[in-house]
Design a protein around this motif. Structure first.
Motif, PDB file in Angstrom:
ATOM      1  N   PHE A 189     -13.315 -27.920  12.222  1.00 21.32           N
ATOM      2  CA  PHE A 189     -13.041 -27.521  13.595  1.00 21.32           C
ATOM      3  C   PHE A 189     -13.051 -26.000  13.736  1.00 21.32           C
ATOM      4  O   PHE A 189     -12.664 -25.273  12.821  1.00 21.32           O
ATOM      5  CB  PHE A 189     -11.671 -28.044  14.050  1.00 21.32           C
ATOM      6  CG  PHE A 189     -11.612 -29.534  14.188  1.00 21.32           C
ATOM      7  CD1 PHE A 189     -11.916 -30.150  15.390  1.00 21.32           C
ATOM      8  CD2 PHE A 189     -11.249 -30.334  13.102  1.00 21.32           C
ATOM      9  CE1 PHE A 189     -11.864 -31.523  15.516  1.00 21.32           C
ATOM     10  CE2 PHE A 189     -11.184 -31.705  13.226  1.00 21.32           C
ATOM     11  CZ  PHE A 189     -11.495 -32.308  14.434  1.00 21.32           C
ATOM     12  N   GLU A 190     -13.507 -25.561  14.890  1.00 17.72           N
ATOM     13  CA  GLU A 190     -13.316 -24.185  15.324  1.00 17.72           C
ATOM     14  C   GLU A 190     -12.601 -24.211  16.676  1.00 17.72           C
ATOM     15  O   GLU A 190     -12.815 -25.120  17.484  1.00 17.72           O
ATOM     16  CB  GLU A 190     -14.645 -23.441  15.447  1.00 17.72           C
ATOM     17  CG  GLU A 190     -15.545 -23.945  16.572  1.00 17.72           C
ATOM     18  CD  GLU A 190     -16.727 -23.011  16.850  1.00 17.72           C
ATOM     19  OE1 GLU A 190     -16.874 -22.018  16.137  1.00 17.72           O
ATOM     20  OE2 GLU A 190     -17.490 -23.316  17.803  1.00 17.72           O
ATOM     21  N   LEU A 191     -11.727 -23.241  16.898  1.00 19.85           N
ATOM     22  CA  LEU A 191     -11.020 -23.115  18.167  1.00 19.85           C
ATOM     23  C   LEU A 191     -11.606 -21.935  18.917  1.00 19.85           C
ATOM     24  O   LEU A 191     -11.569 -20.795  18.434  1.00 19.85           O
ATOM     25  CB  LEU A 191      -9.518 -22.911  17.946  1.00 19.85           C
ATOM     26  CG  LEU A 191      -8.796 -23.954  17.085  1.00 19.85           C
ATOM     27  CD1 LEU A 191      -7.306 -23.645  17.032  1.00 19.85           C
ATOM     28  CD2 LEU A 191      -9.028 -25.352  17.613  1.00 19.85           C
ATOM     29  N   LEU A 192     -12.170 -22.209  20.101  1.00 22.39           N
ATOM     30  CA  LEU A 192     -12.835 -21.173  20.887  1.00 22.39           C
ATOM     31  C   LEU A 192     -12.053 -20.948  22.182  1.00 22.39           C
ATOM     32  O   LEU A 192     -12.074 -21.776  23.089  1.00 22.39           O
ATOM     33  CB  LEU A 192     -14.278 -21.598  21.180  1.00 22.39           C
ATOM     34  CG  LEU A 192     -15.118 -20.683  22.055  1.00 22.39           C
ATOM     35  CD1 LEU A 192     -15.168 -19.273  21.471  1.00 22.39           C
ATOM     36  CD2 LEU A 192     -16.528 -21.236  22.215  1.00 22.39           C
ATOM     37  N   PHE A 193     -11.359 -19.822  22.244  1.00 21.33           N
ATOM     38  CA  PHE A 193     -10.588 -19.465  23.434  1.00 21.33           C
ATOM     39  C   PHE A 193     -11.447 -18.570  24.337  1.00 21.33           C
ATOM     40  O   PHE A 193     -12.015 -17.574  23.879  1.00 21.33           O
ATOM     41  CB  PHE A 193      -9.315 -18.702  23.043  1.00 21.33           C
ATOM     42  CG  PHE A 193      -8.269 -19.538  22.369  1.00 21.33           C
ATOM     43  CD1 PHE A 193      -7.274 -20.161  23.117  1.00 21.33           C
ATOM     44  CD2 PHE A 193      -8.278 -19.709  20.987  1.00 21.33           C
ATOM     45  CE1 PHE A 193      -6.306 -20.933  22.492  1.00 21.33           C
ATOM     46  CE2 PHE A 193      -7.309 -20.476  20.361  1.00 21.33           C
ATOM     47  CZ  PHE A 193      -6.325 -21.096  21.114  1.00 21.33           C
ATOM     48  N   THR A 194     -11.526 -18.917  25.617  1.00 19.44           N
ATOM     49  CA  THR A 194     -12.222 -18.084  26.599  1.00 19.44           C
ATOM     50  C   THR A 194     -11.172 -17.513  27.548  1.00 19.44           C
ATOM     51  O   THR A 194     -10.580 -18.233  28.346  1.00 19.44           O
ATOM     52  CB  THR A 194     -13.271 -18.893  27.379  1.00 19.44           C
ATOM     53  OG1 THR A 194     -12.653 -20.012  28.028  1.00 19.44           O
ATOM     54  CG2 THR A 194     -14.353 -19.405  26.455  1.00 19.44           C
ATOM     55  N   ASP A 195     -10.934 -16.209  27.438  1.00 23.46           N
ATOM     56  CA  ASP A 195      -9.893 -15.539  28.216  1.00 23.46           C
ATOM     57  C   ASP A 195     -10.499 -14.955  29.483  1.00 23.46           C
ATOM     58  O   ASP A 195     -11.300 -14.033  29.438  1.00 23.46           O
ATOM     59  CB  ASP A 195      -9.252 -14.433  27.367  1.00 23.46           C
ATOM     60  CG  ASP A 195      -8.143 -13.718  28.111  1.00 23.46           C
ATOM     61  OD1 ASP A 195      -7.710 -14.221  29.163  1.00 23.46           O
ATOM     62  OD2 ASP A 195      -7.711 -12.650  27.644  1.00 23.46           O
ATOM     63  N   ASN A 196     -10.061 -15.496  30.624  1.00 21.45           N
ATOM     64  CA  ASN A 196     -10.611 -15.096  31.917  1.00 21.45           C
ATOM     65  C   ASN A 196      -9.933 -13.825  32.437  1.00 21.45           C
ATOM     66  O   ASN A 196      -9.457 -13.770  33.560  1.00 21.45           O
ATOM     67  CB  ASN A 196     -10.445 -16.235  32.928  1.00 21.45           C
ATOM     68  CG  ASN A 196     -11.687 -16.431  33.776  1.00 21.45           C
ATOM     69  OD1 ASN A 196     -12.535 -15.557  33.850  1.00 21.45           O
ATOM     70  ND2 ASN A 196     -11.789 -17.577  34.421  1.00 21.45           N
TER      71      ASN A 196
END
Length: 320
Positions: free
Chosen positions: A40-47
């Motif tokens: 798994f990879e955790l991909l956070f997209t910060d708006n």
């Protein structure tokens, strides 16, 4: 030599989630650690959060190379944030989940089992939500209306908690729509999709970013992006008003011909008809303007998002 375990990307859009980020990261790591057949990879997209969300994510990414973080140059909206996460995902499949964990990570196993069975889109279908009865009823009506407008490929009561296959991600990469309804778009791209019912939990920290205004905007996107129904309504209502106006005109002509003294004052009638016509023209020109405006945005072909910061990425991306 055994094949490496398939990589699954977990896409987490965030905006001002400083109270949730640490617990979300911990829960996702705990859940994914139990799924030993996958990486798994955790991909956070910060708006472009205005609180300490990005600072916390920076600390987490420095400690865990499986965490990747994207920060945008400004707030581009929830839909674009999620789509950017999908486009940047490296996995054979991607699962989108909100940072408030109202959608349970325990559903990952069920999603992945359906994915192994050959479904390229697996959607969580919400059986019940911790919100007012009026809002639940409004959602129920809206999803049923959208099903009638946009076709049977949509799943009623399905939200953004979903798994999508790499093949769907690649098709999403080819689409550049500035105004989109991602739920409907993904369903329209699916070859095989299935919904899995679950109960949505109550949000524990912070307030939901989807207030009534945002929900109304999302609902309008769902209708306008996937249906020409408002244009059809304006056409048919215009026909009805034109016929009614013609009948009224014949009535006044007949009244004037056969009973001249009984005819009402013409000025008032004329003004009412003029105002009615102006009101209808304004309404329907407004509807047409919405569609024309979206065509204008489409032909400009601007980047979907502009990226200001990248953590644990191999190269600079800049924009998508």
């Amino acid at each position: 030599m055994n094949d490496p375990l398939p990589l699954i990307s977990i896409v987490i859009p965030v905006f001002n989630e400083e109270d949730n980020v640490d617990r979300t990261y911990a829960e996702l790591k705990r859940t994914t650690a139990a799924l030993v057949d996958y990486r798994f990879e955790l991909l956070f997209t910060d708006n472009r959060s205005t609180d300490s969300t990005f600072k916390i994510l920076t600390r987490i990414a420095a400690q865990d190379p499986d965490v990747r973080v994207v920060r945008f140059s400004r707030n581009f909206g929830f839909q674009r944030s999620v789509l950017a996460g999908y486009r940047l995902a490296r996995g054979a499949a991607a699962i989108q989940i909100d940072a408030d964990l109202q959608d349970p990570p325990s559903m990952f196993r069920a999603f992945l089992e359906k994915w192994k069975e050959g479904y390229d889109v697996v959607v969580g279908v919400r059986r019940q939500r911790q919100e007012s009865a009026l809002l639940q009823y409004g959602r129920h009506l809206y999803y049923r209306m959208l099903l009638r407008l946009d076709g049977p490929h949509l799943i009623a009561d399905a939200g953004d908690f979903r798994l999508i296959d790499r093949s769907v991600i690649e098709r999403l990469r080819l689409i550049n729509e500035p105004h989109m309804y991602l739920r409907g778009l993904i369903s329209s791209l699916a070859r095989r999709q299935i919904g899995i019912p679950y109960n949505r939990s109550q949000r524990e920290f912070n307030e939901s970013k989807f207030r009534l205004r945002a929900l109304t905007h999302l609902a309008a996107d769902g209708i306008i992006a996937h249906s020409s129904f408002p244009l059809k309504v304006s056409f048919y209502v215009g026909i009805v008003i034109a016929l009614a106006s013609a009948l009224l005109a014949f009535f006044y002509i007949a009244l004037r011909t056969w009973v001249p003294d009984a005819a009402p004052p013409g000025f008032t009638t004329t003004q009412i008809l003029l105002l009615l016509g102006i009101g209808l023209n304004s309404t329907f020109l407004g509807i047409l303007g919405v569609y024309v405006g979206r065509i204008y945005d489409q032909v400009r072909s601007r980047p979907m998002v502009v990226i200001s910061d990248l953590l644990n990425f191999d190269k600079d991306i800049g924009s998508i």
